[in-house]
Write an enzyme that holds these catalytic residues in place. Structure first.
Site, PDB file in Angstrom:
ATOM      1  CE  LYS A 161      29.651  42.343  44.810  1.00 57.44           C
ATOM      2  NZ  LYS A 161      29.535  42.415  46.284  1.00 57.44           N
ATOM      3  CG  ASP A 189      30.614  45.958  45.280  1.00 59.58           C
ATOM      4  OD1 ASP A 189      30.658  47.130  45.700  1.00 59.58           O
ATOM      5  OD2 ASP A 189      31.066  44.986  45.926  1.00 59.58           O
ATOM      6  CG  ASP A 239      30.114  45.883  51.692  1.00 59.60           C
ATOM      7  OD1 ASP A 239      30.277  45.657  52.900  1.00 59.60           O
ATOM      8  OD2 ASP A 239      30.827  45.342  50.821  1.00 59.60           O
ATOM      9  CE  LYS A 263      31.339  42.023  52.039  1.00 52.53           C
ATOM     10  NZ  LYS A 263      32.268  43.040  51.471  1.00 52.53           N
TER      11      LYS A 263
HETATM   12  O1  NPG Z   1      32.145  35.827  46.816  1.00 51.54           O
HETATM   13  O2  NPG Z   1      33.198  36.103  48.702  1.00 51.54           O
HETATM   14  C1  NPG Z   1      32.884  36.466  47.555  1.00 51.54           C
HETATM   15  C2  NPG Z   1      33.417  37.783  47.053  1.00 51.54           C
HETATM   16  C3  NPG Z   1      32.364  38.822  47.126  1.00 51.54           C
HETATM   17  O3  NPG Z   1      32.785  40.769  45.891  1.00 51.54           O
HETATM   18  C4  NPG Z   1      32.922  40.195  46.920  1.00 51.54           C
HETATM   19  N1  NPG Z   1      33.593  40.697  47.954  1.00 51.54           N
HETATM   20  O4  NPG Z   1      33.551  44.194  48.286  1.00 51.54           O
HETATM   21  O5  NPG Z   1      32.123  42.699  48.749  1.00 51.54           O
HETATM   22  C5  NPG Z   1      33.244  43.023  48.350  1.00 51.54           C
HETATM   23  C6  NPG Z   1      34.217  41.975  47.882  1.00 51.54           C
HETATM   24  C7  NPG Z   1      35.506  41.880  48.614  1.00 51.54           C
HETATM   25  C8  NPG Z   1      36.254  40.743  48.566  1.00 51.54           C
HETATM   26  C9  NPG Z   1      35.977  42.899  49.365  1.00 51.54           C
HETATM   27  C10 NPG Z   1      37.455  40.616  49.237  1.00 51.54           C
HETATM   28  C11 NPG Z   1      37.158  42.774  50.051  1.00 51.54           C
HETATM   29  C12 NPG Z   1      37.907  41.635  49.977  1.00 51.54           C
END
Ligand code: NPG
Length: 400
Positions: A161, A189, A239, A263
């Site tokens: 991603k 994303d 999301d 999530k």
């Molecule tokens: O592998 O945990 C992981 C990161 C995945 O991209 C990821 N998370 O928007 O989904 C998201 C993003 C994120 C991470 C958003 C940290 C907010 C804080």
């Protein structure tokens, strides 16, 4: 079940490399763990948010206050506590899903450990390992991006991603497709970085066979996503927009998405996450498990969820080494692109004393049940939390 003690442990863990999204750059994970001691077992959970309210309105310091002043008092007042009673007891408090989730999860962990049942079995897991995807941040150069993707593919990740934002979208996708071919499961994303006025631009992504484009528009813009979905052939995944099973059902009915990222923290916990999964499964909408750069404490629980039947796509659940040089738990390691689903009671993971002490910056009791008589055995009587204690700083060589 009865809560005897709730402890909040602030942790800071440097990431192996800074993670840049359209919201900003994370160089470390700065959050807290909740440890809930009950009369049957002890449970652990990790707050999924950050110190700054960029991904969602919640943030670490705010969640601490919400837990202390509004959530915990409602939960410790419950008789014969079970995790299933937590969300109804907290329903009067608006929002605060991440804070509610950390509390419910720690209680669920304790409850399941008391029954020697794994979270995976409790949720209805049908797999004992799940395919691992990796989320790749925005980089300064395309060369740097290609190098990072090559390393992740060499590790065995089964899908990639790419984080995108205006100015970093078409070019990285073109480069990754050119370098790694059309067969690589690839998705992007946007973390809400676009508006409907960008539809023509985003349509250019349709040429690259992406699995999905995730959350291109604002979290409260379901109508816009539905409109964009009519203009793009790339499936839209939501999301940030999905905060409950009802949101998921509404988004599906409006055709605002064809895929849902679940999530657990964003929807208030694993029980609601399972309901989101069930609603999507009933509508034939594939789901996958998102990530918030969790330590092993949060990731172990996410792996249990990702083993449910509707999780048809690889999630953002990566190995410990993708995030941290030293994880808080026994490290999760990739095995031919898969991660194992913990099978031990509860989430199946607990922080190891050494790593926990090395990454702890402070700890304090949020609640301790008072015994009314010095030698009394347990009378089952509840007493309110004593006044909040100040943080106890922990001398920690790594974070001075
Ligand atoms: O592998 O945990 C992981 C990161 C995945 O991209 C990821 N998370 O928007 O989904 C998201 C993003 C994120 C991470 C958003 C940290 C907010 C804080």
């Amino acid at each position: 079940m009865r809560i005897d003690l709730v402890e909040l442990i602030r942790i800071r863990m440097p990431l192996v490399r800074p993670f840049r999204t359209s919201y900003g750059v994370d160089a470390e994970r700065d959050t807290f763990l909740l440890r809930v001691v009950t009369d049957s077992a002890e449970g652990w959970a990790e707050f999924a948010g950050d110190p700054e309210p960029l991904y969602c309105p919640e943030f670490t310091a705010g969640a601490e206050l919400a837990l202390q002043d509004h959530l915990l008092p409602r939960v410790v007042a419950l008789q014969q506590l079970t995790a299933a009673k937590v969300a109804p007891a907290l329903a009067g408090v608006k929002g605060n899903h991440l804070a509610k989730a950390v509390l419910e999860t720690a209680i669920l962990d304790a409850e399941l450990r008391g029954h020697a049942m794994s979270l995976a079995a409790y949720l209805g897991a049908v797999r004992d390992r799940v395919p691992a995807g990796v989320s790749v941040g925005i980089m300064d150069t395309i060369a740097e991006l290609l190098e990072a993707v090559a390393a992740y593919l060499a590790d065995g990740y089964v899908r990639v991603k790419l984080k995108i934002q205006p100015g970093w979208d078409i070019e990285p996708v073109v480069a990754v497709r050119q370098e790694f071919g059309d067969d690589l499961p690839l998705q992007v994303d946007a973390n809400t970085a676009y508006s409907l006025a960008d539809a023509e631009h985003l349509r250019r992504l349709d040429d690259f066979g992406l699995v999905q484009i995730e959350q291109p528009l604002a979290d409260d813009d379901l109508r816009g996503h539905a409109e964009l979905g009519r203009l793009l052939s790339t499936p839209i995944c939501l999301d940030e927009s999905i905060k409950s099973a009802r949101d998921a059902a509404a988004a599906i009915a409006m055709r605002a998405c064809r895929i849902v990222n679940i999530k657990p923290a964003r929807v208030g916990g694993y029980l609601e996450a399972r309901r989101v999964h069930d609603a999507c499964l009933a509508h034939g909408v594939p789901v996958w498990c998102g990530g918030m750069l969790e330590t092993g404490v949060g990731r172990g629980a996410n792996l249990a969820l990702a083993a449910l039947p509707g999780f048809a796509l690889p999630g953002d659940v990566s190995a410990s080494g993708r995030y941290y040089a030293e994880d808080l738990t026994s490290p999760f390691e990739l095995d031919h692109g898969f991660l194992p689903v913990p099978q031990e009671p509860g989430t199946g993971v607990s922080p190891l004393p050494g790593p926990l002490s090395r990454h702890t910056v402070s700890r304090r009791e949020l609640y301790a049940r008072r015994r009314s008589v010095a030698f009394a055995t347990d009378t089952g009587s509840q007493s309110p939390s004593h006044p909040a204690q100040p943080m106890t700083p922990v001398i920690n060589a790594g974070h001075q």
